[in-house]
Design a protein around this motif. Structure first.
Motif, short mmCIF file in Angstrom:
data_model
loop_
_atom_site.label_atom_id
_atom_site.label_comp_id
_atom_site.label_asym_id
_atom_site.label_seq_id
_atom_site.Cartn_x
_atom_site.Cartn_y
_atom_site.Cartn_z
N ASP A 236 0.72 -1.84 -0.08
CA ASP A 236 0.36 0.12 -0.23
C ASP A 236 0.96 1.53 0.00
OD1 ASP A 236 1.23 -0.07 2.50
OD2 ASP A 236 -1.41 -0.29 3.54
N GLN A 237 0.15 2.13 -0.34
CA GLN A 237 0.68 3.59 -0.28
C GLN A 237 1.87 3.87 1.26
OE1 GLN A 237 -2.48 3.52 0.78
NE2 GLN A 237 -3.11 4.57 1.86
N LEU A 238 1.52 3.55 2.10
CA LEU A 238 2.19 3.55 3.53
C LEU A 238 3.36 2.48 3.40
CD1 LEU A 238 -0.53 4.32 6.25
CD2 LEU A 238 1.15 5.41 4.70
N LEU A 239 3.98 1.75 2.53
CA LEU A 239 4.65 0.60 2.63
C LEU A 239 4.73 -0.48 2.97
CD1 LEU A 239 7.29 0.72 0.48
CD2 LEU A 239 8.47 1.18 1.95
N ASN A 240 3.78 -1.15 3.63
CA ASN A 240 3.28 -1.97 3.70
C ASN A 240 3.54 -3.06 2.73
OD1 ASN A 240 2.85 -0.95 6.83
ND2 ASN A 240 0.79 -0.53 5.60
N LEU A 241 3.88 -4.30 2.98
CA LEU A 241 4.37 -5.67 2.23
C LEU A 241 3.85 -6.61 2.87
CD1 LEU A 241 8.13 -4.54 1.55
CD2 LEU A 241 6.11 -3.74 0.21
N VAL A 242 3.03 -7.28 2.11
CA VAL A 242 2.77 -8.20 2.03
C VAL A 242 3.23 -9.76 1.14
CG1 VAL A 242 0.66 -10.49 1.75
CG2 VAL A 242 0.03 -8.05 2.02
N LEU A 243 4.02 -10.64 2.25
CA LEU A 243 4.93 -11.34 1.71
C LEU A 243 4.64 -12.94 1.50
CD1 LEU A 243 8.23 -10.27 2.46
CD2 LEU A 243 7.02 -9.43 0.17
N ASP A 244 4.09 -13.80 0.39
CA ASP A 244 4.20 -14.87 0.47
C ASP A 244 5.15 -16.15 0.74
OD1 ASP A 244 2.19 -17.54 0.85
OD2 ASP A 244 1.89 -17.59 -0.91
N ARG B 172 5.37 -4.64 8.08
CA ARG B 172 4.79 -3.07 8.54
C ARG B 172 6.05 -1.45 7.52
NH1 ARG B 172 3.88 0.15 13.75
NH2 ARG B 172 1.95 1.67 13.06
N GLY B 173 4.93 -1.13 6.62
CA GLY B 173 6.02 -0.07 6.08
C GLY B 173 7.04 1.08 6.81
N THR B 174 6.67 1.09 8.39
CA THR B 174 7.29 2.34 9.51
C THR B 174 8.95 1.16 9.54
OG1 THR B 174 6.71 0.91 10.89
CG2 THR B 174 5.96 3.62 10.12
N ALA B 175 9.17 -0.53 9.37
CA ALA B 175 9.98 -1.08 9.63
C ALA B 175 10.78 -1.39 8.35
CB ALA B 175 10.27 -2.10 10.53
N VAL B 176 10.21 -0.98 7.32
CA VAL B 176 11.12 -1.57 5.93
C VAL B 176 11.66 -0.25 5.39
CG1 VAL B 176 10.63 -1.95 3.24
CG2 VAL B 176 8.73 -2.41 4.18
N MET B 177 13.03 -0.88 5.53
CA MET B 177 14.00 0.44 4.98
C MET B 177 14.96 0.58 3.12
SD MET B 177 17.29 0.04 7.72
CE MET B 177 17.78 -1.03 7.41
N LEU B 178 14.61 -1.57 2.75
CA LEU B 178 15.42 -1.64 1.57
C LEU B 178 14.01 -2.47 0.78
CD1 LEU B 178 17.88 -1.33 -0.43
CD2 LEU B 178 18.15 -3.97 0.80
N VAL B 179 14.08 -2.59 -0.20
CA VAL B 179 13.02 -3.71 -1.51
C VAL B 179 13.57 -3.70 -2.23
CG1 VAL B 179 10.62 -4.59 -2.44
CG2 VAL B 179 11.09 -2.74 -0.01
N SER B 180 14.03 -4.91 -2.31
CA SER B 180 14.77 -5.23 -4.35
C SER B 180 14.84 -7.09 -4.35
CB SER B 180 16.37 -5.42 -3.32
OG SER B 180 16.96 -6.12 -3.66
N PRO B 181 14.77 -6.48 -6.05
CA PRO B 181 14.45 -8.25 -6.65
C PRO B 181 15.24 -9.65 -6.22
CG PRO B 181 15.49 -6.29 -8.28
CD PRO B 181 15.03 -5.60 -6.73
N THR B 182 15.03 -10.51 -6.15
CA THR B 182 16.07 -11.13 -6.16
C THR B 182 15.96 -11.64 -7.26
OG1 THR B 182 14.30 -13.21 -6.07
CG2 THR B 182 14.89 -12.10 -3.45
N ASP B 183 15.89 -11.93 -7.74
CA ASP B 183 16.80 -12.32 -9.75
C ASP B 183 17.17 -11.08 -9.71
OD1 ASP B 183 15.04 -14.75 -9.35
OD2 ASP B 183 13.04 -13.21 -10.93
#
Length: 122
Positions: free
Chosen positions: A38-46, A96-107
């Motif tokens: 979402d816009q707050l950078l909350n991420l859902v990971l499976d 939770r978006g407030t805890a996310v520092m980095l998002v990068s692809p694994t491929d």
């Protein structure tokens, strides 16, 4: 620029249903398949997997014989945030978006040796 789609600094839409690596505040690192955000950078990971840090003991008895359902103790006082090859499966999670520092692809990412470490005796 009126009428056109606003370009964001981080466009996560291209990573949905793909593998991502997420670094969180406090040194935690997880990988999984991005299912939503979402816009707050909350991420859902499976199928999320957490990489344990040096000396962490997940779910069970630590070296002091204490049973716990959380992560215990660090054995590397020089770098308690350094991750190891040990993992634990988390399944479906929300970061939770407030805890996310980095998002990068694994491929397309590879780990390389640190070019800034000086050889001993130099």
């Amino acid at each position: 620029m009126s009428g056109s789609r606003k370009e964001t600094v981080l466009d996560l839409a291209k990573f949905v249903d793909k593998g991502v690596q997420v670094k969180l505040t406090g040194g935690r690192q997880v990988t999984g398949t991005l299912k939503g955000y979402d816009q707050l950078l909350n991420l859902v990971l499976d199928e999320a997997v957490e990489f344990l840090r040096g000396g962490e003991t997940p779910y069970g008895v630590n070296h002091h014989g204490v049973t716990s359902c959380s992560i215990l103790s660090f054995s590397d006082p020089d770098d308690p945030l350094k991750t190891t090859d040990q993992t634990r499966r988390l399944g479906l999670i929300v970061c939770r978006g407030t805890a996310v520092m980095l998002v990068s692809p694994t491929d397309g990412t590879d780990e390389i040796a640190n070019p800034f470490i000086q050889p001993e005796g130099a």
